[in-house]
Design an enzyme around this catalytic site. Structure first.
Site, PDB file in Angstrom:
ATOM      1  NE  ARG A  64       5.576  -5.286   6.755  1.00 21.93           N
ATOM      2  CZ  ARG A  64       4.548  -4.511   6.495  1.00 21.93           C
ATOM      3  NH1 ARG A  64       4.526  -3.756   5.363  1.00 21.93           N
ATOM      4  NH2 ARG A  64       3.531  -4.209   7.559  1.00 21.93           N
ATOM      5  CG  LEU A  92       2.408   2.289   3.069  1.00 25.87           C
ATOM      6  CD1 LEU A  92       1.696   3.551   2.757  1.00 25.87           C
ATOM      7  CD2 LEU A  92       3.836   2.900   3.172  1.00 25.87           C
ATOM      8  CB  THR A 107      -5.637   5.918  -7.241  1.00 19.24           C
ATOM      9  OG1 THR A 107      -6.583   5.553  -8.167  1.00 19.24           O
ATOM     10  CG2 THR A 107      -4.303   5.977  -7.603  1.00 19.24           C
ATOM     11  CG  HIS A 108      -7.035  -0.858  -6.119  1.00 14.77           C
ATOM     12  ND1 HIS A 108      -5.830  -1.738  -5.783  1.00 14.77           N
ATOM     13  CD2 HIS A 108      -8.102  -2.095  -6.355  1.00 14.77           C
ATOM     14  CE1 HIS A 108      -6.337  -3.045  -5.995  1.00 14.77           C
ATOM     15  NE2 HIS A 108      -7.406  -3.330  -6.123  1.00 14.77           N
ATOM     16  CG  ASP A 140      -8.049   0.158   6.471  1.00 15.85           C
ATOM     17  OD1 ASP A 140      -7.270  -0.744   5.660  1.00 15.85           O
ATOM     18  OD2 ASP A 140      -9.498  -0.152   6.657  1.00 15.85           O
ATOM     19  CB  ALA A 141      -4.198  -1.177   9.864  1.00 15.94           C
ATOM     20  N   GLY A 142      -5.421  -2.445   6.728  1.00  9.99           N
ATOM     21  CA  GLY A 142      -5.604  -3.574   5.845  1.00  9.99           C
ATOM     22  C   GLY A 142      -5.179  -3.389   4.315  1.00  9.99           C
TER      23      GLY A 142
HETATM   24  C1  GAR Z   1      -2.507   2.467 -11.414  1.00  5.89           C
HETATM   25  O1  GAR Z   1      -3.425   1.767 -12.097  1.00  5.89           O
HETATM   26  C2  GAR Z   1      -3.039   2.196  -9.760  1.00  5.89           C
HETATM   27  O2  GAR Z   1      -4.404   2.314  -9.622  1.00  5.89           O
HETATM   28  C3  GAR Z   1      -2.305   1.005  -9.577  1.00  5.89           C
HETATM   29  O3  GAR Z   1      -1.086   0.913 -10.235  1.00  5.89           O
HETATM   30  C4  GAR Z   1      -1.061   1.801 -11.582  1.00  5.89           C
HETATM   31  C5  GAR Z   1      -0.064   2.734 -11.354  1.00  5.89           C
HETATM   32  O4  GAR Z   1       0.131   3.522 -12.663  1.00  5.89           O
HETATM   33  N1  GAR Z   1      -1.970   0.693  -8.250  1.00  5.89           N
HETATM   34  C6  GAR Z   1      -2.288  -0.519  -7.572  1.00  5.89           C
HETATM   35  O5  GAR Z   1      -2.465  -1.458  -8.260  1.00  5.89           O
HETATM   36  C7  GAR Z   1      -2.075  -0.662  -6.196  1.00  5.89           C
HETATM   37  N2  GAR Z   1      -2.609  -1.960  -5.718  1.00  5.89           N
HETATM   38  P1  GAR Z   1       0.990   4.589 -12.811  1.00  5.89           P
HETATM   39  O6  GAR Z   1       2.485   4.239 -12.281  1.00  5.89           O
HETATM   40  O7  GAR Z   1       1.001   4.917 -14.548  1.00  5.89           O
HETATM   41  O8  GAR Z   1       0.477   5.833 -12.252  1.00  5.89           O
END
Ligand code: GAR
Length: 189
Positions: A64, A92, A107-108, A140-142
């Site tokens: 990795r 990462l 973004t989550h 961050d690292a988590g």
């Molecule tokens: C988004 O909703 C983003 O928040 C999520 O993947 C989707 C990507 O959509 N990310 C995660 O779940 C990260 N843990 P997209 O490819 O249409 O932009």
């Protein structure tokens, strides 16, 4: 002008929103490259907008850290002021994260710290949550533990599917991401 590298793994609708916003000369952001851990369909958006792309697949490396170092070199090559994870689904290595102090955001699709991880929308539905949303945070690292920059809430509609809910979340997520990156470019965040 803030130089941004975006990393994706999927369809890239958040990436597309950033690319469209950056077409406006008043939007103080330039997307300089888009990277992925796979041949993601969202890379096509970058190609249409004539933005450089790179793919660094973990399967091609024995560990990795080696993968992370190669991904890091590809990102650094473009000298970004900010790296945006927009649907990038790999964790990462710390060596990558520490190369961008305060300059790496994700973004989550949940209201962190609720529902961390790769299945945030499914997990919210399975938990019987009545509300969820989107979080933009420093990395961050988590895993999904970094400082929150901004959140926006959405009510869950009884009976909706994971796909329907995720699409509704993405509807607010794209606008929030475009605005947040603009605020960072303007030094307001
Ligand atoms: C988004 O909703 C983003 O928040 C999520 O993947 C989707 C990507 O959509 N990310 C995660 O779940 C990260 N843990 P997209 O490819 O249409 O932009």
């Amino acid at each position: 002008m803030l130089s941004v590298v975006v990393l994706i793994s999927g369809g890239g609708s958040n990436l597309l929103a950033l690319l469209k916003a950056a077409e406006n000369p008043l939007y103080p952001v330039k997307i300089v490259a888009v990277g992925s851990d796979k041949d993601a369909t969202g890379l096509e958006h970058a190609e249409l907008f004539e933005v450089d792309t790179f793919v660094v697949e973990p399967e091609r490396f024995t560990d990795r850290d080696q993968w992370g170092q190669t991904l890091l070199s590809n990102v650094l090559h473009h000298q970004p002021d900010l790296v945006v994870l927009a649907g990038f689904m790999k964790i990462l290595p710390e060596s990558f994260v520490s190369a961008f102090p305060g300059k790496l955001i994700n973004t989550h699709p949940s209201l962190l710290p609720e529902f961390k991880g790769a299945h945030a929308v499914r997990d919210a539905l399975q938990a019987g949550a009545t509300r969820t949303g989107v979080t933009i945070h420093y990395v961050d690292a988590g895993v999904d533990t970094g400082e929150v920059i901004v959140q926006q809430e959405i009510a869950i509609v009884a009976g909706e599917s994971e796909e329907q809910l995720h699409e509704r979340i993405k509807g607010i997520e794209r606008a929030l991401l475009v605005k947040t990156v603009e605020q960072i470019a303007l030094g307001k965040i």
